[in-house]
Design an enzyme around this catalytic site. Structure first.
Site, PDB file in Angstrom:
ATOM      1  NE  ARG A 139      -3.429  -8.041  -4.582  1.00 33.92           N
ATOM      2  CZ  ARG A 139      -2.882  -8.544  -5.803  1.00 33.92           C
ATOM      3  NH1 ARG A 139      -3.739  -9.428  -6.081  1.00 33.92           N
ATOM      4  NH2 ARG A 139      -1.786  -8.083  -6.195  1.00 33.92           N
ATOM      5  NE  ARG A 220       7.210  -0.907  -4.298  1.00 35.16           N
ATOM      6  CZ  ARG A 220       6.661  -1.489  -2.865  1.00 35.16           C
ATOM      7  NH1 ARG A 220       6.305  -1.402  -2.234  1.00 35.16           N
ATOM      8  NH2 ARG A 220       6.911  -2.708  -3.320  1.00 35.16           N
ATOM      9  CD  GLU A 249      11.317   3.302   0.642  1.00 38.39           C
ATOM     10  OE1 GLU A 249      11.489   1.545   1.006  1.00 38.39           O
ATOM     11  OE2 GLU A 249       9.937   3.311   0.336  1.00 38.39           O
ATOM     12  CG  HIS A 268       8.625   0.276   2.561  1.00 30.38           C
ATOM     13  ND1 HIS A 268       9.506   0.322   1.248  1.00 30.38           N
ATOM     14  CD2 HIS A 268       7.450  -0.593   2.352  1.00 30.38           C
ATOM     15  CE1 HIS A 268       8.379   0.067   0.568  1.00 30.38           C
ATOM     16  NE2 HIS A 268       7.157  -0.581   1.252  1.00 30.38           N
TER      17      HIS A 268
END
Length: 303
Positions: A139, A220, A249, A268
Site C-alpha cells: 500500500r 522499520r 527508537e 519516525h
C-alpha cells in the site's frame, strides 16, 4: 444498543512502563496498544483468558507476538489504510530533503557558511530521468511510487515476494532485488519487518549500490544494518541516506550516524499529520469495540 465498557487508561504521552502494563492488563477483555508496547507471551499471560481482542494504533505489527496471539484465539485490529497517504508524503519529503541536501543547506545559512554563489556548492541529485527502486510495493510503496512518477522518473523498479498486478499503474518493473539495488539511483524501502527482511539492507546490499545512489527507509529500523549503513555512508560507497525509522527508537544522540552530513534522520513521523492521527485513533477504538462485541472489526488483521 451501544456497548458500555470500563476503560482503564495510561494517561500520558509517554509509553506505559512494562510493570504498569502487566498490572493494568490483568483480566482485561480488550487491549488498545501503540507501536511502543511490546505485546508478547508475558503480557498475554498477565491478561489472562478474558482477553479476546488487541487493537493497535499502527500499520506495522512487528511489536505483536503473532504466534502467541493466534494460539490463544485473540483477534487483532490495526490501521493499515488510513496512514498510507501521510507516510507516502513524508517519504517523498525525506527523499527530496536527503537528495537535495536541505538540512545541510539550512545549517549553512545559520552558521554563516553561505557566502558567494559557487557552481558545485551543495549540489545533490535530482529525480528527473532517474531510476527509482521500491523495496516492497505494498500500500505505502505504491503510494510513494504514484507520487514520485510526476517528477519525471524514467524507470520504476520494485522487488518483493510476488509481482503486483497494480504495479502497471506506475509502470513498475518487477525485478530481483540484486537488479533493483545495482540499477537504482534512489532506493526506497517500504516493506514490512519480517524474519526475511530483518537486516536485509546490509554490507552486501550497500556494496551493490551506485556510488551516487540515495537510500531511503520509512519502513522499520531493523530492516537496515546500521553499522553497515554507517560504513557505506562514511566511505563514500553510497551518496546519502534518509531514515524515518531507526533501531532503537529514539536513536541515542551520540549514535555514529548522527555525525554524518549525508545522513538525514527523522523521529519516525511518517503518519504524523493531525488528521491522520485523529483517524487512526478513531479506527483503533472502532476495532477494539468490534472485537469486544464479537462483531465485524473495520480493519482486522487476518493471519
Amino acid at each position: 444498543m451501544g456497548l458500555s465498557c470500563e476503560v482503564s487508561q495510561w494517561d500520558s504521552d509517554e509509553p506505559v512502563p512494562r510493570t504498569e502494563l502487566l498490572k493494568g492488563v490483568q483480566g482485561a477483555h480488550g487491549l488498545l496498544c501503540l507501536l511502543s508496547d511490546k505485546i508478547d507471551a508475558e503480557v498475554l499471560d498477565a491478561a489472562g483468558p478474558n482477553l479476546k481482542v488487541i487493537s493497535t494504533m499502527s500499520v506495522g505489527f512487528d511489536h505483536l507476538a503473532l504466534d502467541e496471539i493466534k494460539k490463544r484465539g485473540i483477534r487483532i485490529g490495526y490501521t493499515p489504510d488510513v496512514l498510507t497517504d501521510a507516510t507516502a508524503e513524508l517519504t517523498v519529503a525525506l527523499l527530496l530533503a536527503t537528495a537535495r541536501r536541505l538540512p545541510e543547506g539550512v545549517e549553512e545559512v545559520k552558521n554563516g557558511g553561505w557566502s558567494s554563489w559557487k557552481p558545485l556548492w551543495l549540489c545533490g541529485y535530482g529525480l528527473m530521468g532517474s531510476t527509482v527502486g521500491v523495496v516492497g510495493l505494498g500500500r505505502i510503496g505504491m503510494a510513494i511510487a504514484q507520487r514520485l512518477l510526476p517528477f519525471g522518473v524514467n524507470r520504476l523498479l520494485y522487488s518483493g515476494r510476488t509481482a503486483k498486478p497494480r504495479a502497471a499503474e506506475v509502470k513498475g518493473e518487477f525485478v530481483p532485488l540484486d537488479t533493483l539495488v545495482s540499477e537504482s539511483d534512489f532506493i526506497v524501502v517500504s516493506c514490512s519487518l519480517t524474519p526475511e527482511t530483518q537486516g536485509l539492507c546490509d554490507k552486501a546490499f550497500f556494496s551493490k549500490m551506485k556510488k551516487t545512489a540515495v537510500f531511503i527507509n520509512s519502513s522499520r529500523g531493523a530492516v537496515v544494518n546500521q553499522e553497515d549503513l554507517y560504513e557505506a555512508l562514511s566511505s563514500g560507497q553510497i551518496a546519502a541516506a534518509g531514515l524515518d525509522v531507526t533501531t532503537p527508537e529514539p536513536l541515542p544522540t551520540n549514535h555514529p550516524l548522527l555525525t554524518l552530513k549525508n545522513c538525514v534522520v527523522l523521529p519516525h513521523i511518517g503518519s504524523a499529520t493531525y488528521s491522520t492521527r485523529g483517524v487512526m485513533s478513531a479506527l483503533t477504538a472502532q476495532n477494539l469495540l468490534g472485537g469486544l462485541q464479537d462483531s465485524d472489526m473495520p480493519s482486522e488483521l487476518r493471519f
